[in-house]
Design a protein around this motif. Structure first.
Motif, mmCIF file in Angstrom:
data_model
loop_
_atom_site.group_PDB
_atom_site.id
_atom_site.type_symbol
_atom_site.label_atom_id
_atom_site.label_comp_id
_atom_site.label_asym_id
_atom_site.label_seq_id
_atom_site.Cartn_x
_atom_site.Cartn_y
_atom_site.Cartn_z
ATOM 1 N N HIS A 238 -8.570 11.267 -9.131
ATOM 2 C CA HIS A 238 -7.701 10.657 -7.923
ATOM 3 C C HIS A 238 -8.255 11.100 -6.560
ATOM 4 N N ALA B 233 -9.184 8.597 -3.496
ATOM 5 C CA ALA B 233 -8.632 8.717 -2.187
ATOM 6 C C ALA B 233 -9.594 8.784 -1.168
ATOM 7 N N GLY C 151 0.761 -1.258 0.075
ATOM 8 C CA GLY C 151 -0.141 -0.127 -0.052
ATOM 9 C C GLY C 151 0.687 1.235 0.216
ATOM 10 N N GLN D 57 0.995 8.639 -2.858
ATOM 11 C CA GLN D 57 0.135 9.528 -3.586
ATOM 12 C C GLN D 57 -0.601 10.613 -3.006
ATOM 13 N N GLU D 58 -1.217 10.175 -1.713
ATOM 14 C CA GLU D 58 -2.028 10.678 -0.911
ATOM 15 C C GLU D 58 -1.122 11.961 -0.434
ATOM 16 N N GLN E 32 -7.374 -3.183 3.521
ATOM 17 C CA GLN E 32 -7.604 -1.808 2.494
ATOM 18 C C GLN E 32 -8.536 -2.605 1.298
ATOM 19 N N GLU F 96 -8.580 0.299 -6.699
ATOM 20 C CA GLU F 96 -8.004 0.680 -8.255
ATOM 21 C C GLU F 96 -8.200 -0.656 -8.898
ATOM 22 N N ASP G 98 -0.070 3.956 -2.444
ATOM 23 C CA ASP G 98 -0.986 4.846 -2.141
ATOM 24 C C ASP G 98 -0.854 5.921 -1.276
ATOM 25 N N ARG H 49 -11.042 5.401 -0.597
ATOM 26 C CA ARG H 49 -10.152 4.473 0.142
ATOM 27 C C ARG H 49 -10.790 4.635 1.545
#
Lengths: 186, 213
Positions: A165, A169, A47, A53-54, A97, A101, A50, A172
């Motif tokens: 995106h 987020a 993860g 990117q956050e 999680q 995606e 992810d 998620r």
């Protein structure tokens, strides 16, 4: 550290004047550093990307909190640490999680996606605003290009991608908190 | 989406979104909140009769001046706390002046007041007004300020919220002090401080809730 700070400061100042290339270079150079910070906390977890990117999205959304007279590196590290801790808190709370995606891709492939997963996604999409949900459906599930969706919604292609995106987020995060409610129900 | 794609996409939004600075938002938030607080104050409490005469006594004036001094210092600290990795700086030391002065005034009053009068002055007759009034008058300013600070990025939301509560309580207490007729530091150094502490705690709790990002 000082070298990097000076270089990043220069790049960010130019980005603030609207230089997209400088901004791209800043983010590109920052990404591996952020990845290290995330891994320092997570180990080589799947993860990680992810969270990276956050953090990048957070840096983008909060870039106005950096003043041109402040050093860049401590600012960036502070955001990376905060968002990493935050991601771990919500992940821990949420149990496993949902790989959204993959989920979106799977659903786009054919109708044979896991029906439970499809229901989960549909329910999550109900919880975010309509515009974001329609972007996720169009881009992630129906496989439309960002350009097509943008033309339909009157947004630029870049804006659609960022919206997509951000929506992922948020999904998620929602999936994380839903995990909690389901766990407590059982 | 791959990280490189995300970066390429974000780069198309490079120019800073034209948004009012954090400082300006905070100023507006405090102004709007302060206006609500003032209105509330004039409707419900109002200034004491003979305010100006009372204030000619420096020890009475101090109960207005000290919280009024605290407010901008706490406000500056809350703005620092709203930016990642910005230290609180020397302001944190300056912010010690009001509480240390209050403690000094308390000791001075304790030593100059006759043993028989101390307890009566300390308890006064308006604690039940003082504490809720300071807390309630702080709330509109806390709300306005937190609304502004949400645009920041506090990496310790509780601390940022507490500082916002402290700033708000400083303004609210200064306003309340013009109503209050308890002029002994034995009263105000204790109960005003407690009221400010309550508002600060509320700020911390609200910060934890609303300043996360």
């Amino acid at each position: 550290m000082t070298d990097r700070n000076d270089r990043w400061g220069d790049l960010l100042r130019r980005a603030n004047r609207g230089e997209a290339a400088a901004y791209a270079r800043f983010l590109t150079e920052a990404a591996p550093v952020i990845r290290n910070i995330v891994r320092g906390r997570a180990g080589m977890d799947a993860g990680t990307e992810d969270i990276v990117q956050e953090v990048l999205l957070a840096i983008h959304a909060k870039r106005h909190t950096w003043r041109e007279s402040d050093p860049v590196t401590p600012w960036l590290y502070a955001i990376a640490r905060y968002k990493t801790a935050d991601a771990f808190r919500s992940r821990k709370r949420g149990g496993t999680q949902v790989p959204l995606e993959d989920l979106a891709e799977q659903l786009a492939d054919d109708g044979s996606g896991d029906p439970t997963a499809a229901r989960d996604l549909a329910r999550l999409l109900d919880e975010i605003d309509d515009r974001s949900a329609s972007i996720v459906r169009a881009v992630g599930i129906e496989g439309e290009s960002a350009g097509e969706v943008g033309a339909r919604l009157g947004m630029s292609e870049g804006a659609v991608r960022v919206a997509y995106h951000r929506a992922l987020a948020r999904l998620r995060k929602l999936a994380g908190t839903e995990g909690l409610t389901e766990e407590t129900k059982e | 989406m791959k990280t490189e794609d995300l970066i390429a996409t974000l780069a198309t939004e490079a120019p800073m979104a034209p948004s009012a600075s954090l400082e300006r938002r905070a100023g507006l938030g405090v102004a709007f909140g302060g206006l609500v607080t003032l209105t509330l104050f004039f409707v419900v409490l109002g200034p004491r009769p003979g305010l100006l005469i009372a204030m000619s006594d420096p020890f009475t004036l101090a109960k207005t001046i000290l919280p009024l001094l605290l407010a901008p210092l706490a406000l500056i600290m809350s703005l620092h706390a709203a930016r990642p990795a910005v230290p609180l700086g020397v302001v944190r030391w300056l912010a010690l002046i009001p509480p240390v002065s209050a403690a000094g005034l308390f000791l001075w009053a304790f030593s100059t007041t006759g043993a028989g009068d101390r307890f009566a002055l300390f308890i006064g007759h308006s604690i039940q007004v003082c504490l809720p009034a300071i807390t309630i008058l702080s709330l509109p300013i806390i709300a306005g300020l937190l609304g502004a600070l949400r645009h920041g990025a506090p990496v310790r939301p509780a601390r940022c919220g507490a500082l916002a509560g402290l700033a708000s309580a400083g303004i609210a207490t200064a306003i309340y002090s013009t109503f209050c007729v308890e002029d002994s530091p034995l009263f105000y150094a204790v109960w005003y401080s407690l009221g400010i502490g309550i508002a600060t705690g509320i700020g911390a709790l609200l910060g934890m809730r609303y300043l996360r990002w």
